[in-house]
Scaffold this active site. Structure first.
Site, PDB file in Angstrom:
ATOM      1  N   ARG A 181      91.662   1.767 -22.075  1.00 33.99           N
ATOM      2  CA  ARG A 181      91.985   2.358 -20.766  1.00 33.99           C
ATOM      3  C   ARG A 181      93.492   2.252 -20.595  1.00 33.99           C
ATOM      4  NH1 ARG A 181      89.231   1.484 -14.958  1.00 33.99           N
ATOM      5  NH2 ARG A 181      87.767   2.858 -16.015  1.00 33.99           N
ATOM      6  N   HIS A 190      87.507  10.525 -18.394  1.00 30.64           N
ATOM      7  CA  HIS A 190      86.746   9.266 -18.419  1.00 30.64           C
ATOM      8  C   HIS A 190      85.354   9.649 -18.940  1.00 30.64           C
ATOM      9  CE1 HIS A 190      85.285   5.380 -17.540  1.00 30.64           C
ATOM     10  NE2 HIS A 190      85.682   5.218 -16.284  1.00 30.64           N
ATOM     11  N   ARG A 230      83.918  -2.319 -13.481  1.00 31.87           N
ATOM     12  CA  ARG A 230      82.676  -1.791 -14.062  1.00 31.87           C
ATOM     13  C   ARG A 230      82.794  -1.439 -15.538  1.00 31.87           C
ATOM     14  NH1 ARG A 230      82.733  -1.127  -8.788  1.00 31.87           N
ATOM     15  NH2 ARG A 230      84.918  -0.810  -9.252  1.00 31.87           N
ATOM     16  N   THR A 231      83.848  -0.685 -15.892  1.00 32.40           N
ATOM     17  CA  THR A 231      83.939  -0.171 -17.262  1.00 32.40           C
ATOM     18  C   THR A 231      84.116  -1.316 -18.257  1.00 32.40           C
ATOM     19  OG1 THR A 231      84.990   1.760 -16.290  1.00 32.40           O
ATOM     20  CG2 THR A 231      85.092   1.565 -18.685  1.00 32.40           C
ATOM     21  N   LYS A 258     105.840  -8.252 -21.518  1.00 31.18           N
ATOM     22  CA  LYS A 258     107.192  -8.570 -22.031  1.00 31.18           C
ATOM     23  C   LYS A 258     107.791  -7.342 -22.709  1.00 31.18           C
ATOM     24  CE  LYS A 258     105.588 -13.177 -23.301  1.00 31.18           C
ATOM     25  NZ  LYS A 258     105.128 -13.898 -24.487  1.00 31.18           N
TER      26      LYS A 258
HETATM   27  N1   CP Z   1      84.173   3.764 -12.465  1.00 30.29           N
HETATM   28  C1   CP Z   1      85.090   2.995 -13.030  1.00 30.29           C
HETATM   29  O1   CP Z   1      85.744   3.373 -14.004  1.00 30.29           O
HETATM   30  O2   CP Z   1      85.235   1.758 -12.458  1.00 30.29           O
HETATM   31  P1   CP Z   1      86.277   0.642 -12.908  1.00 30.29           P
HETATM   32  O3   CP Z   1      87.653   1.167 -12.595  1.00 30.29           O
HETATM   33  O4   CP Z   1      85.928  -0.605 -12.110  1.00 30.29           O
HETATM   34  O5   CP Z   1      86.107   0.430 -14.380  1.00 30.29           O
END
Ligand code: CP
Length: 278
Positions: A104, A134, A54-55, A82
């Site tokens: 991320r 987040h 999603r993100t 690596k």
């Molecule tokens: N909610 C969320 O962060 O989903 P993803 O891990 O799929 O990005």
């Protein structure tokens, strides 16, 4: 504001201004205008050291809708496997002229490290750092809540929100608690004792070990994914026990207020924290 690393980077009025802008953009782009020139000539890099659906897709779509040039980087399949360091990866992005880096990473604090390192001059957006925060998920969740309750309430003050499940490993819970409190909501975190973080008393929210106690009172019930990949010990006896105590099933769903909403940031463990019917 150059970076978005934590909900603490935002005042309540800045957060509301972001939600207002998002609502305007939603209105604009759901009509005939599919693309805006806001970021034309800018480069956005999505730097994902942890898996995401999603993100990553959302940041990719958002940057493209604002006419940015977008580069998607996943650690898997890159020179990170690596042994290349965050610093060397970041310096490659600096050489590419990244204006913004969406990162991320499995390490809590990675986004802050990148922002404060001097390795890059880009704006940094935290798309999830370890178990820490987040912030864009929390903004999206506040946007969803506001959209649902918009016709019947003008703000978040007194809105009763339950955040249920694996609180201890959840960056979504941390960012949501910070943002919802800032906006005036009344937040309760609910989990088995093993999944409630040490020092919860300092979070400024209520906490409970019993999902059934006040289920009828909540306006929003946010279910969290049980993060099995971050568990190196047993936090509950088994999945069935967890579901029995903390899963949202049809019986519990039927007890919610008629206009309550159920949320889950995804990905979901269907049959564990939430039943297929929910
Ligand atoms: N909610 C969320 O962060 O989903 P993803 O891990 O799929 O990005």
């Amino acid at each position: 504001m150059k970076h978005l690393l934590s909900i603490n980077d935002l005042t309540a009025s800045e957060a509301i201004s972001i939600l207002d802008t998002a609502a305007q953009l939603e209105n604009l782009t759901s009509g005939t205008v599919k693309k805006l020139p806001t970021l034309r000539g800018r480069t956005v890099v999505n730097l994902f050291f942890e898996d995401s659906t999603r993100t990553r897709l959302s940041f990719d779509a958002a940057a493209k809708r604002l006419s940015a040039d977008v580069t998607n980087f996943a650690a898997k399949g890159s020179s990170v496997s690596k042994g290349e360091s965050l610093k060397d990866t970041a310096q490659t992005l600096q050489a590419m002229g990244a204006d913004a880096i969406v990162i991320r990473h499995s390490a809590s604090g990675a986004a802050k490290r990148l922002a404060e390192s001097g390795w890059v001059s880009s704006s940094i957006i935290n798309a999830g750092d370890g178990t820490h925060e987040h912030p864009t998920q929390a903004l999206l969740d506040a946007f969803t809540i506001r959209k649902h309750f918009g016709p019947i309430r003008s703000d978040f003050v007194g809105l009763k929100v339950a955040i249920v499940g694996d609180i201890v490993h959840s960056r979504v819970a941390r960012s949501n608690v910070l943002l919802l409190k800032k906006l005036g909501a009344d937040v309760t975190v609910i989990a088995p004792p093993t999944l409630i973080p040490y020092g919860i008393e300092n979070w400024g929210v209520a906490h409970s070990f019993n999902l059934d106690d006040e289920l009828e009172s909540f306006d929003v019930v946010m279910m969290l994914r049980v993060q099995l990949e971050r568990m190196n010990e047993a936090y509950f006896p088994n999945g069935r026990e967890y579901s029995r105590g903390y899963g949202l099933d049809e019986v519990r769903l039927g007890r919610l207020k008629h206009d309550a909403i159920v949320m889950h940031p995804g990905p979901m463990n269907r049959g564990l924290e939430i039943s297929a019917a929910s």
